[in-house]
Design an enzyme around this catalytic site. Structure first.
Site, short mmCIF file in Angstrom:
data_model
loop_
_atom_site.label_atom_id
_atom_site.label_comp_id
_atom_site.label_asym_id
_atom_site.label_seq_id
_atom_site.Cartn_x
_atom_site.Cartn_y
_atom_site.Cartn_z
N SER A 8 0.84 -1.20 0.00
CA SER A 8 0.00 0.00 0.00
C SER A 8 0.87 1.25 0.00
O SER A 8 1.62 1.52 0.94
CB SER A 8 -0.91 0.01 1.23
OG SER A 8 -1.54 1.27 1.31
N HIS A 33 -1.25 -1.09 -4.28
CA HIS A 33 -2.52 -0.74 -3.64
C HIS A 33 -2.54 0.76 -3.38
O HIS A 33 -1.63 1.32 -2.78
CB HIS A 33 -2.67 -1.53 -2.34
CG HIS A 33 -3.99 -1.40 -1.68
ND1 HIS A 33 -5.09 -2.13 -2.06
CD2 HIS A 33 -4.39 -0.61 -0.65
CE1 HIS A 33 -6.12 -1.81 -1.28
NE2 HIS A 33 -5.72 -0.88 -0.42
N ASP A 35 -4.73 3.84 -1.82
CA ASP A 35 -5.83 4.17 -0.91
C ASP A 35 -6.29 5.61 -1.09
O ASP A 35 -5.53 6.54 -0.84
CB ASP A 35 -5.35 4.00 0.54
CG ASP A 35 -5.22 2.54 0.93
OD1 ASP A 35 -6.18 1.79 0.71
OD2 ASP A 35 -4.16 2.16 1.46
N MET A 37 -8.81 8.40 0.28
CA MET A 37 -9.65 8.75 1.44
C MET A 37 -10.14 10.18 1.31
O MET A 37 -9.35 11.07 0.98
CB MET A 37 -8.83 8.63 2.72
CG MET A 37 -8.21 7.26 2.93
SD MET A 37 -7.20 7.26 4.40
CE MET A 37 -6.61 5.56 4.39
N HIS A 66 -8.36 1.57 -4.10
CA HIS A 66 -9.33 1.33 -3.02
C HIS A 66 -9.97 2.65 -2.65
O HIS A 66 -9.35 3.50 -2.01
CB HIS A 66 -8.56 0.71 -1.84
CG HIS A 66 -9.38 0.46 -0.62
ND1 HIS A 66 -8.82 0.17 0.61
CD2 HIS A 66 -10.73 0.41 -0.44
CE1 HIS A 66 -9.79 -0.01 1.50
NE2 HIS A 66 -10.94 0.13 0.89
N MET A 68 -12.10 4.84 -0.57
CA MET A 68 -12.78 5.03 0.71
C MET A 68 -13.43 6.41 0.67
O MET A 68 -13.01 7.34 1.37
CB MET A 68 -11.76 4.90 1.85
CG MET A 68 -11.34 3.47 2.09
SD MET A 68 -9.81 3.33 3.04
CE MET A 68 -8.63 3.51 1.71
N MET A 137 -11.94 -5.60 5.08
CA MET A 137 -11.13 -4.70 5.92
C MET A 137 -10.83 -5.41 7.24
O MET A 137 -11.75 -5.84 7.94
CB MET A 137 -11.87 -3.39 6.22
CG MET A 137 -11.96 -2.41 5.07
SD MET A 137 -10.39 -1.88 4.30
CE MET A 137 -9.40 -1.38 5.71
N ASP A 175 -7.06 -6.34 4.00
CA ASP A 175 -6.44 -5.01 4.06
C ASP A 175 -6.45 -4.47 5.48
O ASP A 175 -7.51 -4.18 6.04
CB ASP A 175 -7.22 -4.07 3.11
CG ASP A 175 -6.55 -2.73 2.94
OD1 ASP A 175 -5.46 -2.52 3.50
OD2 ASP A 175 -7.15 -1.89 2.24
N GLY A 177 -3.27 -4.07 8.88
CA GLY A 177 -2.57 -4.78 9.95
C GLY A 177 -1.92 -6.09 9.52
O GLY A 177 -1.64 -6.95 10.35
C1 DX5 Z 1 -6.57 1.55 5.60
C2 DX5 Z 1 -6.11 1.27 4.19
C3 DX5 Z 1 -5.03 0.28 4.07
C4 DX5 Z 1 -3.74 0.68 4.72
C5 DX5 Z 1 -3.11 -0.56 5.26
O1 DX5 Z 1 -7.67 2.37 5.60
O2 DX5 Z 1 -7.19 0.81 3.39
O3 DX5 Z 1 -4.80 -0.12 2.73
O4 DX5 Z 1 -2.85 1.32 3.84
O5 DX5 Z 1 -2.06 -0.17 6.04
P1 DX5 Z 1 -1.34 -1.11 7.08
O6 DX5 Z 1 -0.81 -2.30 6.32
O7 DX5 Z 1 -0.25 -0.22 7.61
O8 DX5 Z 1 -2.36 -1.51 8.12
ZN ZN Z 2 -6.69 -0.11 1.31
#
Ligand code: DX5
Ligand code: ZN
Length: 217
Positions: A8, A33, A35, A37, A66, A68, A137, A175, A177
């Protein structure tokens, strides 16, 4: 089993984005990936279309975008033009999810549907056959570097059953942790794609970390 890894870019050094993308290009990663937001669907803002275009100028791996964001329908074409190979929308953000899924297909992009930690797998019953990926998630979306939610394993099993039951070909993507502490268990539970942000980019040797994640099973 063909374990797929999607680093990511959210966890990358944005001041050195080209180098970070090239690191992923030269690694065994399968996707980048990305993200997005909006500060409304999730309590954080990441980056937008010009940055996706910039990533795409250097990327040699498919962009797994992705979203969000609320009202993703408004921006599907723009993200496709910016370079998205797959567009994933949130079930919770789409009152007419079937229509949104068809709109992504019409753009010739792969289509993913993401669900938040509290959203039950059964809500995917009537859409799972239509999608290329279901993204579960494993943290509440909005931030990198959060703790993995253990209930995710149950959801992977339930989704695996639903996929078989419905004759879907959807991949299961996880996705949030993800690290070497849970990657093996996730793949063995039935995950196909693991997203990893912080664990990759805060490691001493990100290329090698991607390699380790990919070869864990
Ligand atoms: C969280 C994102 C993830 C994030 C994962 O909202 O969708 O893709 O980048 O990050 P890590 O791997 O650090 O949890
Ligand atoms: Zn993501």
């Amino acid at each position: 089993m063909n374990p797929l890894i999607a680093p990511s870019i959210l966890a990358a050094d944005f001041a050195n984005l080209q180098q970070e993308v090239e690191m992923i290009n030269d690694s065994v990663a399968d996707y980048i990936h990305v993200d997005i937001m909006d500060g409304v669907f999730v309590p954080n803002i990441s980056f937008g279309l010009p940055v996706v275009e910039a990533i795409n100028r250097h990327a040699k791996k498919p962009l797994d975008v992705h979203l969000m964001i609320v009202e993703p329908d408004k921006y599907l074409e723009a993200f496709q033009k910016a370079g998205a190979a797959q567009i994933t929308v949130h079930l919770e953000a789409c009152p007419h999810l079937h229509r949104t899924v068809q709109a992504i297909k019409a753009l010739d992009c792969k289509v993913g549907v993401a669900i938040n930690p509290h959203t039950p797998i059964r809500l995917l019953q009537d859409i799972v056959k239509e999608v290329d990926t279901v993204l579960i998630m494993s943290v509440n979306p909005g931030f990198g570097g959060q703790e993995f939610i253990e209930n995710t394993y149950k959801k992977i099993h339930a989704l695996g059953e639903l996929i078989v039951e419905t004759g879907s070909h959807a991949k299961i993507e996880i996705d949030g942790g993800v690290s070497l502490a849970n990657a093996k268990k996730l793949f063995e539970a039935g995950a196909n794609v693991l997203v990893a942000g912080n664990f990759v980019f805060s490691s001493e040797n990100p290329t090698e970390t991607i390699n380790k994640l990919k070869s864990i099973v």
